[in-house]
Design an enzyme around this catalytic site. Structure first.
Site, PDB file in Angstrom:
ATOM      1  N   LYS A  22       0.847  -1.212   0.000  1.00 31.63           N
ATOM      2  CA  LYS A  22       0.000   0.000   0.000  1.00 31.63           C
ATOM      3  C   LYS A  22       0.876   1.254   0.000  1.00 31.63           C
ATOM      4  O   LYS A  22       0.644   2.183  -0.781  1.00 31.63           O
ATOM      5  CB  LYS A  22      -0.883   0.018   1.237  1.00 31.63           C
ATOM      6  CG  LYS A  22      -1.555   1.364   1.516  1.00 31.63           C
ATOM      7  CD  LYS A  22      -2.458   1.350   2.718  1.00 31.63           C
ATOM      8  CE  LYS A  22      -1.727   1.524   4.008  1.00 31.63           C
ATOM      9  NZ  LYS A  22      -1.355   2.932   4.350  1.00 31.63           N
ATOM     10  N   ASN A  23       1.895   1.269   0.842  1.00 29.64           N
ATOM     11  CA  ASN A  23       2.696   2.484   1.019  1.00 29.64           C
ATOM     12  C   ASN A  23       3.746   2.706  -0.056  1.00 29.64           C
ATOM     13  O   ASN A  23       4.487   3.679   0.003  1.00 29.64           O
ATOM     14  CB  ASN A  23       3.332   2.491   2.418  1.00 29.64           C
ATOM     15  CG  ASN A  23       2.277   2.687   3.497  1.00 29.64           C
ATOM     16  OD1 ASN A  23       1.125   3.030   3.192  1.00 29.64           O
ATOM     17  ND2 ASN A  23       2.639   2.441   4.731  1.00 29.64           N
ATOM     18  N   CYS A 117      -5.056  12.176  13.004  1.00 26.70           N
ATOM     19  CA  CYS A 117      -5.690  10.860  12.891  1.00 26.70           C
ATOM     20  C   CYS A 117      -5.509  10.185  14.251  1.00 26.70           C
ATOM     21  O   CYS A 117      -4.915  10.733  15.173  1.00 26.70           O
ATOM     22  CB  CYS A 117      -5.087  10.057  11.759  1.00 26.70           C
ATOM     23  SG  CYS A 117      -3.466   9.417  12.136  1.00 26.70           S
ATOM     24  N   ARG A 122       0.168  14.170  13.181  1.00 26.38           N
ATOM     25  CA  ARG A 122       0.604  13.930  11.806  1.00 26.38           C
ATOM     26  C   ARG A 122       0.751  15.250  11.034  1.00 26.38           C
ATOM     27  O   ARG A 122       0.129  15.450  10.005  1.00 26.38           O
ATOM     28  CB  ARG A 122      -0.361  13.003  11.082  1.00 26.38           C
ATOM     29  CG  ARG A 122      -0.747  11.732  11.798  1.00 26.38           C
ATOM     30  CD  ARG A 122       0.333  10.667  11.801  1.00 26.38           C
ATOM     31  NE  ARG A 122       0.715  10.198  10.502  1.00 26.38           N
ATOM     32  CZ  ARG A 122       0.068   9.246   9.821  1.00 26.38           C
ATOM     33  NH1 ARG A 122      -1.026   8.739  10.315  1.00 26.38           N
ATOM     34  NH2 ARG A 122       0.501   8.844   8.627  1.00 26.38           N
ATOM     35  N   ARG A 398      -8.506  -0.745   4.657  1.00 32.76           N
ATOM     36  CA  ARG A 398      -7.679   0.278   4.019  1.00 32.76           C
ATOM     37  C   ARG A 398      -6.350  -0.310   3.559  1.00 32.76           C
ATOM     38  O   ARG A 398      -5.785   0.137   2.563  1.00 32.76           O
ATOM     39  CB  ARG A 398      -7.388   1.423   4.987  1.00 32.76           C
ATOM     40  CG  ARG A 398      -8.595   2.220   5.409  1.00 32.76           C
ATOM     41  CD  ARG A 398      -8.189   3.421   6.200  1.00 32.76           C
ATOM     42  NE  ARG A 398      -7.132   4.145   5.495  1.00 32.76           N
ATOM     43  CZ  ARG A 398      -6.460   5.153   6.039  1.00 32.76           C
ATOM     44  NH1 ARG A 398      -6.713   5.549   7.269  1.00 32.76           N
ATOM     45  NH2 ARG A 398      -5.534   5.775   5.362  1.00 32.76           N
TER      46      ARG A 398
HETATM   47  C1  EPZ Z   1       4.299   6.911   6.486  1.00 35.69           C
HETATM   48  O1  EPZ Z   1       3.521   7.930   7.083  1.00 35.69           O
HETATM   49  C2  EPZ Z   1       3.386   5.704   6.341  1.00 35.69           C
HETATM   50  N1  EPZ Z   1       2.279   6.048   5.449  1.00 35.69           N
HETATM   51  C3  EPZ Z   1       2.848   5.295   7.718  1.00 35.69           C
HETATM   52  O2  EPZ Z   1       2.074   4.120   7.547  1.00 35.69           O
HETATM   53  C4  EPZ Z   1       4.048   4.971   8.612  1.00 35.69           C
HETATM   54  O3  EPZ Z   1       3.569   4.668   9.909  1.00 35.69           O
HETATM   55  C5  EPZ Z   1       4.998   6.168   8.678  1.00 35.69           C
HETATM   56  O4  EPZ Z   1       5.399   6.549   7.343  1.00 35.69           O
HETATM   57  C6  EPZ Z   1       6.256   5.861   9.477  1.00 35.69           C
HETATM   58  O5  EPZ Z   1       6.925   4.774   8.895  1.00 35.69           O
HETATM   59  C7  EPZ Z   1       2.493   6.046   4.105  1.00 35.69           C
HETATM   60  O6  EPZ Z   1       3.594   5.774   3.631  1.00 35.69           O
HETATM   61  C8  EPZ Z   1       1.323   6.375   3.238  1.00 35.69           C
HETATM   62  P1  EPZ Z   1       6.379  10.171   8.589  1.00 35.69           P
HETATM   63  P2  EPZ Z   1       4.101   9.442   7.129  1.00 35.69           P
HETATM   64  O7  EPZ Z   1       6.272  11.468   7.878  1.00 35.69           O
HETATM   65  O8  EPZ Z   1       4.950   9.699   5.965  1.00 35.69           O
HETATM   66  C9  EPZ Z   1       6.560  13.472  11.999  1.00 35.69           C
HETATM   67  C10 EPZ Z   1       0.204   2.735   7.763  1.00 35.69           C
HETATM   68  O9  EPZ Z   1      -0.222   2.154   8.766  1.00 35.69           O
HETATM   69  N2  EPZ Z   1       6.338  14.440  10.921  1.00 35.69           N
HETATM   70  O10 EPZ Z   1       7.519   9.258   8.246  1.00 35.69           O
HETATM   71  O11 EPZ Z   1       2.944  10.325   7.405  1.00 35.69           O
HETATM   72  C11 EPZ Z   1       5.371  12.552  12.208  1.00 35.69           C
HETATM   73  O12 EPZ Z   1       4.420  13.158  13.074  1.00 35.69           O
HETATM   74  C12 EPZ Z   1       0.671   4.170   7.869  1.00 35.69           C
HETATM   75  O13 EPZ Z   1       0.326   2.215   6.622  1.00 35.69           O
HETATM   76  C13 EPZ Z   1       6.350  15.795  11.218  1.00 35.69           C
HETATM   77  O14 EPZ Z   1       6.520  16.194  12.365  1.00 35.69           O
HETATM   78  O15 EPZ Z   1       5.017   9.380   8.423  1.00 35.69           O
HETATM   79  C14 EPZ Z   1       6.013  11.327  12.798  1.00 35.69           C
HETATM   80  O16 EPZ Z   1       6.210  11.543  14.191  1.00 35.69           O
HETATM   81  C15 EPZ Z   1       0.397   4.750   9.254  1.00 35.69           C
HETATM   82  N3  EPZ Z   1       6.155  16.687  10.206  1.00 35.69           N
HETATM   83  C16 EPZ Z   1       7.391  11.264  12.122  1.00 35.69           C
HETATM   84  O17 EPZ Z   1       7.612  12.580  11.588  1.00 35.69           O
HETATM   85  C17 EPZ Z   1       5.965  16.284   8.898  1.00 35.69           C
HETATM   86  O18 EPZ Z   1       5.822  17.133   8.011  1.00 35.69           O
HETATM   87  C18 EPZ Z   1       7.478  10.274  10.981  1.00 35.69           C
HETATM   88  O19 EPZ Z   1       6.351  10.476  10.162  1.00 35.69           O
HETATM   89  C19 EPZ Z   1       5.941  14.896   8.618  1.00 35.69           C
HETATM   90  C20 EPZ Z   1       6.143  13.996   9.646  1.00 35.69           C
END
Ligand code: EPZ
Length: 421
Positions: A22-23, A117, A122, A398
């Site tokens: 998915k990702n 969420c 996020r 999902r």
């Molecule tokens: C991706 O989300 C995945 N989703 C998530 O999978 C996964 O849990 C996550 O990466 C971590 O591996 C997809 O790829 C579609 P991040 P993403 O940006 O990109 C903070 C699932 O279950 N952050 O790597 O949204 C954030 O809050 C989903 O399939 C900021 O602060 O995660 C988090 O603490 C859930 N500002 C950390 O960084 C930003 O602009 C990592 O988040 C972006 C992120």
């Protein structure tokens, strides 16, 4: 609404074919916005989220064809829109992935701010700061992000405070059409990003540093359509490995990539599972009581946060005490209260959960709260004595294609049914 009913305590035997990730599918589908013409994506999973992003692209005039069990073909030649509306984005935060390609292709884009969420706020500040470094003007108005640039994006250096998966993906896609070179520092290294880089290279972009935390993108004036396969879903793979760990038995997972799960496979061997890996399969068996082991979720190649809930379910029937630190998201213990309803003994202290293994879980009615929390309830239900009824399974649908059929195919007593009115 539908629910899942599981009669637990039955060991699993047979084979499960893993679907596309998915990702990886979500960013690669978004990348088709960068180049007109027919792109061909193989092994795209048929999920609520992939159907959502296709609806989003269709709303902008993108054409697509998707034969059952065939490739997904996408053509963004006749883009007529550049907006991702709130009603679509609120159902899937990853819609933010269209922002980078749209502003790179059209010079302007308007995407609804994704709400928070269940697992955390996020924010998307890294995405927006990165696009500003490439020359974008970013305005936040009426709950929307409006990004625009006169002329082409300009290559620059973008450094992430922490490695963001979709943040890295958004900047990669925007940089692919920028003028000059872009260096992305502290980039995320998840395998899904490697899949996107491979696609962008097939589209004509030159990118160095794949697999490292420093990526160099040589922007192009235009790109061409690509044909590529989506990589296997490592989170689905890990979920089924732990399902066997919980239920017992022996299962071979086909069409998966063990190299994408280095930390999990080590942990599962440490807790006593038999793991045999080939190029595209993993055989897993549980023949002894589960030992406990501690985890701390980290960016790749560390232990994936998307497998934390499932591991907690597994540790709830281990013979010791497991300490689980959730390092990535601020509220990713929504499954604890539901696992407790099944008899798990879990104490939460901030971002740490202490799981004391019990001899047996007992079936109960539980509620899915988010995608991976619902997967942990399935893992626990397979181990529990009696019936486990999981409601709100739209969360599960999902990210897991044909989960009921895949588990029933290896002997689980699992079915989907309508919630009684
Ligand atoms: C991706 O989300 C995945 N989703 C998530 O999978 C996964 O849990 C996550 O990466 C971590 O591996 C997809 O790829 C579609 P991040 P993403 O940006 O990109 C903070 C699932 O279950 N952050 O790597 O949204 C954030 O809050 C989903 O399939 C900021 O602060 O995660 C988090 O603490 C859930 N500002 C950390 O960084 C930003 O602009 C990592 O988040 C972006 C992120």
């Amino acid at each position: 609404m539908d629910r899942i009913v599981i009669e637990g305590g039955r060991p699993l035997h047979g084979e499960i074919r893993i679907s596309g990730a998915k990702n990886a599918a979500l960013p690669l589908i978004a990348a088709t916005l960068l180049a007109p013409g027919w792109h061909t994506l193989h092994n795209v999973p048929n999920l609520r989220d992939t159907r959502t992003i296709m609806a989003l692209l269709q709303s902008m005039g993108v054409q697509w064809q998707w034969e059952p069990d065939g490739p997904l073909r996408i053509n963004s030649e006749h883009l007529v829109g550049n907006e991702a509306s709130y009603d679509l984005v609120k159902t899937m935060r990853a819609s933010i992935l269209v922002l980078g390609p749209l502003v790179a292709r059209l010079g302007c884009a308007r995407v609804s701010l994704p709400g928070g969420c269940a697992i955390g706020a996020r924010p998307i500040d890294f995405h927006l700061r990165g696009l500003e470094k490439l020359g974008c003007t970013i305005d936040l108005q009426d709950g929307y992000v409006a990004a625009r640039i006169d002329g082409r994006l300009q290559g620059n250096t973008v450094t992430f405070d922490i490695p963001s998966v979709t943040g890295t993906e958004n900047i990669l896609m925007a940089a692919a059409l920028a003028e000059g070179d872009t260096v992305i520092k502290n980039a995320a290294r998840e395998p899904e990003i490697g899949n996107l880089i491979d696609m962008l290279i097939l589209m004509g972009c030159a990118i160095e540093g794949c697999g490292t935390d420093t990526l160099v993108v040589h922007g192009m004036r235009e790109l061409r359509p690509a044909e590529i396969a989506i990589i296997p879903d490592r989170i689905e793979t890990g979920t089924y490995l732990m399902a066997v760990g919980a239920a017992g038995g022996e299962v071979v997972l086909r069409n998966c990539n063990p190299e994408h799960l280095p930390s999990l496979l080590e942990k599962l061997q440490a807790v006593g599972l038999e793991i045999e890996c080939g190029a595209d399969f993993i055989r897993v068996a549980r023949s002894a009581p589960l030992q406990s082991a501690d985890i701390t979720t980290m960016p790749f190649p560390g232990f994936p946060t998307d497998l934390q809930a499932q591991f907690m379910a597994l540790m709830s029937i281990s013979t010791g005490v497991a300490v689980i630190h959730e390092n990535i998201f601020e509220n990713r213990f929504m499954h604890v209260a539901e696992l407790r309803r099944l008899g798990a003994e879990i104490r939460v202290d901030g971002h740490t959960a202490i799981v004391t293994g019990v001899d047996r879980l007992h079936g109960a009615q539980v509620m899915a709260t988010d995608l991976r929390a619902s997967a942990s309830l399935v893992v626990a239900g397979l181990a529990a004595e009696g019936s486990t009824i999981i409601s709100r399974i739209y969360h599960l649908e999902r990210g897991y294609a044909d989960l009921v059929a895949k588990l029933a195919g290896v002997g689980a007593a699992i079915r989907k049914e309508k919630e009684p009115s």
